[in-house]
Design a protein around this motif. Structure first.
Motif, PDB file in Angstrom:
ATOM      1  N   LEU A 182      44.689  39.691  41.885  1.00  0.00           N
ATOM      2  CA  LEU A 182      43.453  40.304  41.400  1.00  0.00           C
ATOM      3  C   LEU A 182      42.954  39.641  40.117  1.00  0.00           C
ATOM      4  O   LEU A 182      41.755  39.437  39.933  1.00  0.00           O
ATOM      5  CB  LEU A 182      43.662  41.801  41.163  1.00  0.00           C
ATOM      6  CG  LEU A 182      43.844  42.659  42.413  1.00  0.00           C
ATOM      7  CD1 LEU A 182      44.201  44.087  42.034  1.00  0.00           C
ATOM      8  CD2 LEU A 182      42.591  42.628  43.267  1.00  0.00           C
ATOM      9  N   THR A 183      43.878  39.307  39.240  1.00  0.00           N
ATOM     10  CA  THR A 183      43.486  38.654  37.988  1.00  0.00           C
ATOM     11  C   THR A 183      42.903  37.274  38.250  1.00  0.00           C
ATOM     12  O   THR A 183      41.873  36.903  37.680  1.00  0.00           O
ATOM     13  CB  THR A 183      44.694  38.545  37.039  1.00  0.00           C
ATOM     14  OG1 THR A 183      45.198  39.854  36.786  1.00  0.00           O
ATOM     15  CG2 THR A 183      44.300  37.898  35.733  1.00  0.00           C
ATOM     16  N   LEU A 184      43.538  36.512  39.117  1.00  0.00           N
ATOM     17  CA  LEU A 184      43.016  35.189  39.437  1.00  0.00           C
ATOM     18  C   LEU A 184      41.723  35.289  40.248  1.00  0.00           C
ATOM     19  O   LEU A 184      40.841  34.447  40.102  1.00  0.00           O
ATOM     20  CB  LEU A 184      44.059  34.378  40.204  1.00  0.00           C
ATOM     21  CG  LEU A 184      45.299  33.979  39.413  1.00  0.00           C
ATOM     22  CD1 LEU A 184      46.280  33.238  40.311  1.00  0.00           C
ATOM     23  CD2 LEU A 184      44.937  33.144  38.213  1.00  0.00           C
ATOM     24  N   GLY A 185      41.611  36.328  41.071  1.00  0.00           N
ATOM     25  CA  GLY A 185      40.422  36.496  41.897  1.00  0.00           C
ATOM     26  C   GLY A 185      39.169  36.753  41.085  1.00  0.00           C
ATOM     27  O   GLY A 185      38.083  36.287  41.442  1.00  0.00           O
ATOM     28  N   ASN A 186      39.295  37.500  39.982  1.00  0.00           N
ATOM     29  CA  ASN A 186      38.109  37.757  39.149  1.00  0.00           C
ATOM     30  C   ASN A 186      38.138  36.929  37.876  1.00  0.00           C
ATOM     31  O   ASN A 186      37.399  37.202  36.942  1.00  0.00           O
ATOM     32  CB  ASN A 186      37.966  39.254  38.845  1.00  0.00           C
ATOM     33  CG  ASN A 186      39.126  39.794  38.053  1.00  0.00           C
ATOM     34  OD1 ASN A 186      39.677  39.121  37.206  1.00  0.00           O
ATOM     35  ND2 ASN A 186      39.502  41.029  38.335  1.00  0.00           N
ATOM     36  N   GLN A 187      39.003  35.932  37.829  1.00  0.00           N
ATOM     37  CA  GLN A 187      39.129  34.982  36.717  1.00  0.00           C
ATOM     38  C   GLN A 187      39.377  35.674  35.376  1.00  0.00           C
ATOM     39  O   GLN A 187      38.939  35.194  34.334  1.00  0.00           O
ATOM     40  CB  GLN A 187      37.892  34.083  36.652  1.00  0.00           C
ATOM     41  CG  GLN A 187      37.721  33.261  37.908  1.00  0.00           C
ATOM     42  CD  GLN A 187      36.427  32.490  37.927  1.00  0.00           C
ATOM     43  OE1 GLN A 187      35.549  32.716  37.111  1.00  0.00           O
ATOM     44  NE2 GLN A 187      36.309  31.582  38.875  1.00  0.00           N
TER      45      GLN A 187
ATOM     46  N   VAL B 249      37.981  41.099  34.090  1.00  0.00           N
ATOM     47  CA  VAL B 249      38.236  42.532  33.942  1.00  0.00           C
ATOM     48  C   VAL B 249      39.117  42.804  32.729  1.00  0.00           C
ATOM     49  O   VAL B 249      38.978  43.829  32.072  1.00  0.00           O
ATOM     50  CB  VAL B 249      38.873  43.085  35.229  1.00  0.00           C
ATOM     51  CG1 VAL B 249      39.265  44.535  35.073  1.00  0.00           C
ATOM     52  CG2 VAL B 249      37.903  42.928  36.387  1.00  0.00           C
ATOM     53  N   LEU B 250      40.004  41.881  32.395  1.00  0.00           N
ATOM     54  CA  LEU B 250      40.869  42.074  31.229  1.00  0.00           C
ATOM     55  C   LEU B 250      40.076  42.103  29.937  1.00  0.00           C
ATOM     56  O   LEU B 250      40.408  42.823  28.998  1.00  0.00           O
ATOM     57  CB  LEU B 250      41.911  40.954  31.156  1.00  0.00           C
ATOM     58  CG  LEU B 250      42.962  40.935  32.255  1.00  0.00           C
ATOM     59  CD1 LEU B 250      43.806  39.678  32.123  1.00  0.00           C
ATOM     60  CD2 LEU B 250      43.823  42.166  32.199  1.00  0.00           C
ATOM     61  N   LEU B 251      39.019  41.291  29.871  1.00  0.00           N
ATOM     62  CA  LEU B 251      38.234  41.196  28.644  1.00  0.00           C
ATOM     63  C   LEU B 251      36.970  42.034  28.684  1.00  0.00           C
ATOM     64  O   LEU B 251      36.223  42.071  27.708  1.00  0.00           O
ATOM     65  CB  LEU B 251      37.860  39.731  28.380  1.00  0.00           C
ATOM     66  CG  LEU B 251      39.040  38.792  28.179  1.00  0.00           C
ATOM     67  CD1 LEU B 251      38.547  37.359  28.028  1.00  0.00           C
ATOM     68  CD2 LEU B 251      39.864  39.196  26.993  1.00  0.00           C
TER      69      LEU B 251
END
Length: 80
Positions: free
Chosen positions: A33-38, A41-43
């Motif tokens: 998921l993190t790689l999918g949305n680059q 979402v974390l930032l």
């Protein structure tokens, strides 16, 4: 080992393996998921307007520009 101990060891081993598999699958999903949305979402909670307060604000869960160092191997010159 008695037969009861062998079965108990087998059951504990099976439960441990199942838990390990679940954790591994969860980690793979999180990475995917993190790689999918680059990483957007974390930032997302961190806005430019509150960048000065980002590390201490509830709106930004972490400071992505800071290097966190901990442990005895960090040395005396490390920034806490």
């Amino acid at each position: 080992l008695s037969p009861l101990q062998k079965w108990a060891l087998l059951a504990l081993s099976a439960c441990s393996s199942l838990c390990c598999l679940c954790c591994l699958l969860g980690l793979l999903v999180a990475i995917g998921l993190t790689l999918g949305n680059q990483g957007r979402v974390l930032l997302a909670p961190c806005s430019i307007a509150n960048s000065a307060l980002a590390p201490v604000s509830r709106e930004c869960p972490f400071d992505p520009t800071r290097v966190y160092v901990s442990g005895p191997w960090a040395g005396e010159g490390a920034v806490p």
